[in-house]
Scaffold this motif. Structure first.
Motif, PDB file in Angstrom:
ATOM      1  N   TRP A  36      44.307  54.858  48.181  1.00 51.49           N
ATOM      2  CA  TRP A  36      43.880  54.917  46.785  1.00 51.49           C
ATOM      3  C   TRP A  36      44.260  56.288  46.224  1.00 51.49           C
ATOM      4  CZ3 TRP A  36      42.145  51.164  43.661  1.00 51.49           C
ATOM      5  CH2 TRP A  36      41.642  49.998  44.237  1.00 51.49           C
ATOM      6  N   PHE A  37      44.825  56.287  45.044  1.00 46.43           N
ATOM      7  CA  PHE A  37      45.219  57.507  44.361  1.00 46.43           C
ATOM      8  C   PHE A  37      44.641  57.463  42.946  1.00 46.43           C
ATOM      9  CE2 PHE A  37      48.351  59.069  47.400  1.00 46.43           C
ATOM     10  CZ  PHE A  37      48.595  57.929  48.149  1.00 46.43           C
ATOM     11  N   ARG A  38      44.583  58.616  42.317  1.00 46.79           N
ATOM     12  CA  ARG A  38      44.132  58.654  40.930  1.00 46.79           C
ATOM     13  C   ARG A  38      44.911  59.710  40.170  1.00 46.79           C
ATOM     14  NH1 ARG A  38      37.963  61.066  41.748  1.00 46.79           N
ATOM     15  NH2 ARG A  38      38.572  63.213  42.334  1.00 46.79           N
ATOM     16  N   GLN A  39      44.989  59.496  38.869  1.00 49.22           N
ATOM     17  CA  GLN A  39      45.648  60.461  38.003  1.00 49.22           C
ATOM     18  C   GLN A  39      44.911  60.519  36.684  1.00 49.22           C
ATOM     19  OE1 GLN A  39      49.882  59.929  37.465  1.00 49.22           O
ATOM     20  NE2 GLN A  39      50.124  62.085  36.953  1.00 49.22           N
ATOM     21  N   ALA A  40      44.482  61.712  36.345  1.00 51.57           N
ATOM     22  CA  ALA A  40      43.819  61.954  35.073  1.00 51.57           C
ATOM     23  C   ALA A  40      44.829  62.509  34.082  1.00 51.57           C
ATOM     24  CB  ALA A  40      42.665  62.938  35.269  1.00 51.57           C
ATOM     25  N   TYR A  60      39.542  60.896  53.479  1.00 48.15           N
ATOM     26  CA  TYR A  60      39.065  61.069  52.109  1.00 48.15           C
ATOM     27  C   TYR A  60      39.415  62.466  51.601  1.00 48.15           C
ATOM     28  CZ  TYR A  60      36.140  57.035  53.214  1.00 48.15           C
ATOM     29  OH  TYR A  60      35.704  55.787  53.585  1.00 48.15           O
ATOM     30  N   ALA A  61      39.655  62.555  50.311  1.00 42.63           N
ATOM     31  CA  ALA A  61      39.792  63.858  49.678  1.00 42.63           C
ATOM     32  C   ALA A  61      38.438  64.568  49.727  1.00 42.63           C
ATOM     33  CB  ALA A  61      40.248  63.696  48.238  1.00 42.63           C
ATOM     34  N   ASP A  62      38.467  65.882  49.825  1.00 39.52           N
ATOM     35  CA  ASP A  62      37.220  66.646  49.885  1.00 39.52           C
ATOM     36  C   ASP A  62      36.340  66.374  48.669  1.00 39.52           C
ATOM     37  OD1 ASP A  62      38.663  69.623  51.455  1.00 39.52           O
ATOM     38  OD2 ASP A  62      37.915  67.753  52.314  1.00 39.52           O
ATOM     39  N   VAL A  64      35.705  63.726  47.161  1.00 37.06           N
ATOM     40  CA  VAL A  64      34.981  62.450  47.129  1.00 37.06           C
ATOM     41  C   VAL A  64      34.223  62.159  48.420  1.00 37.06           C
ATOM     42  CG1 VAL A  64      36.715  61.537  45.536  1.00 37.06           C
ATOM     43  CG2 VAL A  64      36.874  60.996  47.987  1.00 37.06           C
ATOM     44  N   LYS A  65      34.359  63.021  49.407  1.00 35.63           N
ATOM     45  CA  LYS A  65      33.680  62.795  50.680  1.00 35.63           C
ATOM     46  C   LYS A  65      32.164  62.693  50.475  1.00 35.63           C
ATOM     47  CE  LYS A  65      36.945  64.780  53.981  1.00 35.63           C
ATOM     48  NZ  LYS A  65      37.262  65.912  54.882  1.00 35.63           N
ATOM     49  N   GLY A  66      31.578  61.706  51.115  1.00 32.36           N
ATOM     50  CA  GLY A  66      30.141  61.481  50.981  1.00 32.36           C
ATOM     51  C   GLY A  66      29.773  60.623  49.784  1.00 32.36           C
ATOM     52  N   ARG A  67      30.707  60.395  48.891  1.00 32.37           N
ATOM     53  CA  ARG A  67      30.427  59.586  47.701  1.00 32.37           C
ATOM     54  C   ARG A  67      31.243  58.292  47.668  1.00 32.37           C
ATOM     55  NH1 ARG A  67      31.710  61.429  42.799  1.00 32.37           N
ATOM     56  NH2 ARG A  67      33.451  62.728  43.529  1.00 32.37           N
ATOM     57  N   PHE A  68      32.465  58.344  48.161  1.00 36.47           N
ATOM     58  CA  PHE A  68      33.356  57.185  48.151  1.00 36.47           C
ATOM     59  C   PHE A  68      33.504  56.636  49.567  1.00 36.47           C
ATOM     60  CE2 PHE A  68      36.169  58.341  44.215  1.00 36.47           C
ATOM     61  CZ  PHE A  68      35.014  58.543  43.467  1.00 36.47           C
ATOM     62  N   THR A  69      33.658  55.336  49.665  1.00 38.92           N
ATOM     63  CA  THR A  69      33.906  54.674  50.943  1.00 38.92           C
ATOM     64  C   THR A  69      35.008  53.642  50.766  1.00 38.92           C
ATOM     65  OG1 THR A  69      31.579  54.926  51.583  1.00 38.92           O
ATOM     66  CG2 THR A  69      32.896  53.357  52.836  1.00 38.92           C
TER      67      THR A  69
END
Length: 124
Positions: A36-40, A60-62, A64-69
């Protein structure tokens, strides 16, 4: 030609949750890697998470760690991104991508197929 279709994006308040779907047209997810990637707006594309479907390893990217799974459903050939405690800085267009060689969370340029994305907006 493999097709990826993202869905599940939308508008959510800070602290809220969303689940993104990446539906794939592959016969089986075994042996592939999905990221999964994102671009703002005005920012570079950022890797968010990935899952190696051969052994289930994830990263996981730092930010989002702990928030995204990230998770998968082999029967539906679908990969999910569960996003909790969303923040305004998570606002972006989210894409999923598939690496046909099954490498362990490779760089974005190594992914073979990409979806068209889904918008996530976190705002009160």
């Amino acid at each position: 030609q493999v097709q990826l279709v993202e869905s599940g994006g939308g508008l959510v308040q800070p602290g809220g949750s969303l689940r993104l779907f990446c539906e794939t047209s592959v016969f089986s997810l075994d042996g592939y890697t999905v990221g999964w990637f994102r671009q703002a707006p005005g920012k570079e594309r950022e890797g968010v998470s990935c899952i190696s479907l051969s052994d289930g390893s994830t990263d996981y990217a730092d930010s989002v760690k702990g928030r995204f799974t990230i998770s998968k459903d082999n029967a539906k050939n679908t990969v999910y991104l569960h996003m909790n405690n969303l923040k305004p800085e998570d606002t972006a267009f989210y894409y999923c991508a598939l690496d046909a060689l099954g490498r362990v969370c490779p760089d974005a340029d190594d992914y073979t197929y990409w979806g068209r994305g889904t918008q996530v907006t976190v705002s009160s």
